[in-house]
Motif scaffolding. Sequence first.
Motif, PDB file in Angstrom:
ATOM      1  N   ILE A 168      17.762   0.719  -8.522  1.00  0.00           N
ATOM      2  CA  ILE A 168      17.886   2.145  -8.231  1.00  0.00           C
ATOM      3  C   ILE A 168      18.361   2.337  -6.790  1.00  0.00           C
ATOM      4  N   GLY A 169      18.717   3.559  -6.448  1.00  0.00           N
ATOM      5  CA  GLY A 169      19.188   3.876  -5.107  1.00  0.00           C
ATOM      6  C   GLY A 169      18.088   4.416  -4.212  1.00  0.00           C
ATOM      7  N   ASP A 170      18.478   4.714  -2.979  1.00  0.00           N
ATOM      8  CA  ASP A 170      17.548   5.239  -1.972  1.00  0.00           C
ATOM      9  C   ASP A 170      16.836   6.501  -2.453  1.00  0.00           C
ATOM     10  N   TRP A 171      17.614   7.468  -2.911  1.00  0.00           N
ATOM     11  CA  TRP A 171      17.066   8.765  -3.274  1.00  0.00           C
ATOM     12  C   TRP A 171      16.000   8.620  -4.352  1.00  0.00           C
ATOM     13  N   MET A 172      16.301   7.841  -5.388  1.00  0.00           N
ATOM     14  CA  MET A 172      15.353   7.676  -6.493  1.00  0.00           C
ATOM     15  C   MET A 172      14.082   6.979  -6.019  1.00  0.00           C
ATOM     16  N   LEU A 173      14.209   5.958  -5.189  1.00  0.00           N
ATOM     17  CA  LEU A 173      13.019   5.268  -4.687  1.00  0.00           C
ATOM     18  C   LEU A 173      12.153   6.217  -3.868  1.00  0.00           C
ATOM     19  N   PHE A 174      12.760   7.007  -2.991  1.00  0.00           N
ATOM     20  CA  PHE A 174      11.978   7.934  -2.184  1.00  0.00           C
ATOM     21  C   PHE A 174      11.304   9.003  -3.043  1.00  0.00           C
ATOM     22  N   GLN A 175      11.947   9.435  -4.113  1.00  0.00           N
ATOM     23  CA  GLN A 175      11.320  10.378  -5.040  1.00  0.00           C
ATOM     24  C   GLN A 175      10.094   9.743  -5.702  1.00  0.00           C
ATOM     25  N   LEU A 176      10.219   8.488  -6.105  1.00  0.00           N
ATOM     26  CA  LEU A 176       9.097   7.788  -6.736  1.00  0.00           C
ATOM     27  C   LEU A 176       7.939   7.597  -5.759  1.00  0.00           C
ATOM     28  N   LEU A 177       8.265   7.327  -4.497  1.00  0.00           N
ATOM     29  CA  LEU A 177       7.222   7.170  -3.479  1.00  0.00           C
ATOM     30  C   LEU A 177       6.541   8.507  -3.177  1.00  0.00           C
ATOM     31  N   ARG A 178       7.340   9.580  -3.044  1.00  0.00           N
ATOM     32  CA  ARG A 178       6.780  10.902  -2.748  1.00  0.00           C
ATOM     33  C   ARG A 178       5.849  11.390  -3.856  1.00  0.00           C
ATOM     34  N   SER A 179       6.191  11.070  -5.085  1.00  0.00           N
ATOM     35  CA  SER A 179       5.386  11.535  -6.219  1.00  0.00           C
ATOM     36  C   SER A 179       4.235  10.581  -6.548  1.00  0.00           C
ATOM     37  N   ASN A 180       4.096   9.508  -5.768  1.00  0.00           N
ATOM     38  CA  ASN A 180       3.074   8.484  -5.990  1.00  0.00           C
ATOM     39  C   ASN A 180       3.239   7.752  -7.315  1.00  0.00           C
ATOM     40  N   ALA A 181       4.423   7.791  -7.887  1.00  0.00           N
ATOM     41  CA  ALA A 181       4.685   7.012  -9.093  1.00  0.00           C
ATOM     42  C   ALA A 181       4.651   5.521  -8.762  1.00  0.00           C
ATOM     43  N   ILE A 182       5.060   5.189  -7.545  1.00  0.00           N
ATOM     44  CA  ILE A 182       4.961   3.826  -7.030  1.00  0.00           C
ATOM     45  C   ILE A 182       4.129   3.898  -5.755  1.00  0.00           C
ATOM     46  N   LYS A 183       3.093   3.078  -5.700  1.00  0.00           N
ATOM     47  CA  LYS A 183       2.228   3.039  -4.516  1.00  0.00           C
ATOM     48  C   LYS A 183       2.872   2.160  -3.455  1.00  0.00           C
ATOM     49  N   SER A 184       2.613   2.499  -2.198  1.00  0.00           N
ATOM     50  CA  SER A 184       3.149   1.705  -1.097  1.00  0.00           C
ATOM     51  C   SER A 184       2.134   1.672   0.031  1.00  0.00           C
ATOM     52  N   VAL A 185       2.394   0.796   0.986  1.00  0.00           N
ATOM     53  CA  VAL A 185       1.552   0.697   2.175  1.00  0.00           C
ATOM     54  C   VAL A 185       2.448   0.781   3.398  1.00  0.00           C
ATOM     55  N   LYS A 186       1.848   1.161   4.512  1.00  0.00           N
ATOM     56  CA  LYS A 186       2.594   1.209   5.756  1.00  0.00           C
ATOM     57  C   LYS A 186       1.915   0.275   6.747  1.00  0.00           C
ATOM     58  N   ILE A 187       2.690  -0.627   7.306  1.00  0.00           N
ATOM     59  CA  ILE A 187       2.208  -1.541   8.333  1.00  0.00           C
ATOM     60  C   ILE A 187       3.099  -1.327   9.545  1.00  0.00           C
ATOM     61  N   GLY A 188       2.526  -0.797  10.590  1.00  0.00           N
ATOM     62  CA  GLY A 188       3.332  -0.428  11.755  1.00  0.00           C
ATOM     63  C   GLY A 188       4.306   0.656  11.340  1.00  0.00           C
ATOM     64  N   ASN A 189       5.578   0.445  11.590  1.00  0.00           N
ATOM     65  CA  ASN A 189       6.610   1.406  11.200  1.00  0.00           C
ATOM     66  C   ASN A 189       7.264   1.066   9.873  1.00  0.00           C
ATOM     67  N   ARG A 190       6.811  -0.014   9.236  1.00  0.00           N
ATOM     68  CA  ARG A 190       7.437  -0.454   7.980  1.00  0.00           C
ATOM     69  C   ARG A 190       6.678   0.052   6.769  1.00  0.00           C
ATOM     70  N   ARG A 191       7.385   0.559   5.787  1.00  0.00           N
ATOM     71  CA  ARG A 191       6.824   0.934   4.494  1.00  0.00           C
ATOM     72  C   ARG A 191       7.119  -0.229   3.560  1.00  0.00           C
ATOM     73  N   LEU A 192       6.079  -0.730   2.878  1.00  0.00           N
ATOM     74  CA  LEU A 192       6.210  -1.891   2.004  1.00  0.00           C
ATOM     75  C   LEU A 192       5.621  -1.570   0.637  1.00  0.00           C
ATOM     76  N   ILE A 193       6.140  -2.237  -0.379  1.00  0.00           N
ATOM     77  CA  ILE A 193       5.687  -2.034  -1.755  1.00  0.00           C
ATOM     78  C   ILE A 193       5.262  -3.385  -2.296  1.00  0.00           C
ATOM     79  N   SER A 194       4.076  -3.451  -2.894  1.00  0.00           N
ATOM     80  CA  SER A 194       3.603  -4.716  -3.453  1.00  0.00           C
ATOM     81  C   SER A 194       4.281  -4.976  -4.794  1.00  0.00           C
ATOM     82  N   VAL A 195       4.408  -6.248  -5.113  1.00  0.00           N
ATOM     83  CA  VAL A 195       4.940  -6.641  -6.418  1.00  0.00           C
ATOM     84  C   VAL A 195       4.042  -6.052  -7.507  1.00  0.00           C
ATOM     85  N   HIS A 196       2.738  -6.029  -7.249  1.00  0.00           N
ATOM     86  CA  HIS A 196       1.789  -5.466  -8.209  1.00  0.00           C
ATOM     87  C   HIS A 196       2.088  -3.986  -8.478  1.00  0.00           C
ATOM     88  N   ALA A 197       2.423  -3.216  -7.445  1.00  0.00           N
ATOM     89  CA  ALA A 197       2.744  -1.793  -7.620  1.00  0.00           C
ATOM     90  C   ALA A 197       3.995  -1.626  -8.482  1.00  0.00           C
TER      91      ALA A 197
END
Length: 98
Positions: free
Chosen positions: A49-78
């Motif tokens: 998928i592209g940037d826009w779709m990923l950010f939509q999924l993150l905003r809607s919490n469809a995919i969980k993510s974590v933030k470490i420092g300034n980096r946003r990361l997504i686990s393989v489990h998510a």
Amino acid sequence: MNKNDSRNDSHYPLDFDSKGSVNVSAANGRHQLKMQLLSLKEAKEILGIGDWMLFQLLRSNAIKSVKIGNRRLISVHALEEYIIKLEEESEVRGNYGY
């Protein structure tokens, strides 16, 4: 380096691979948890998928993510959870359902 300096002990739970992803290993009693954190670019490539779709999924919490420092990361489990959810929805609607 002596035996006590090993990076496999509990003082060094993070293991960075050559791409900058993080492999996290933590022992919890008899169970072992192994998790890999992916960059947003890696997650987009895996999902195709592209940037826009990923950010939509993150905003809607469809995919969980974590933030470490300034980096946003997504686990393989998510990502696995998200894909399993999509597959379950597909089974309910049928593979070509809307």
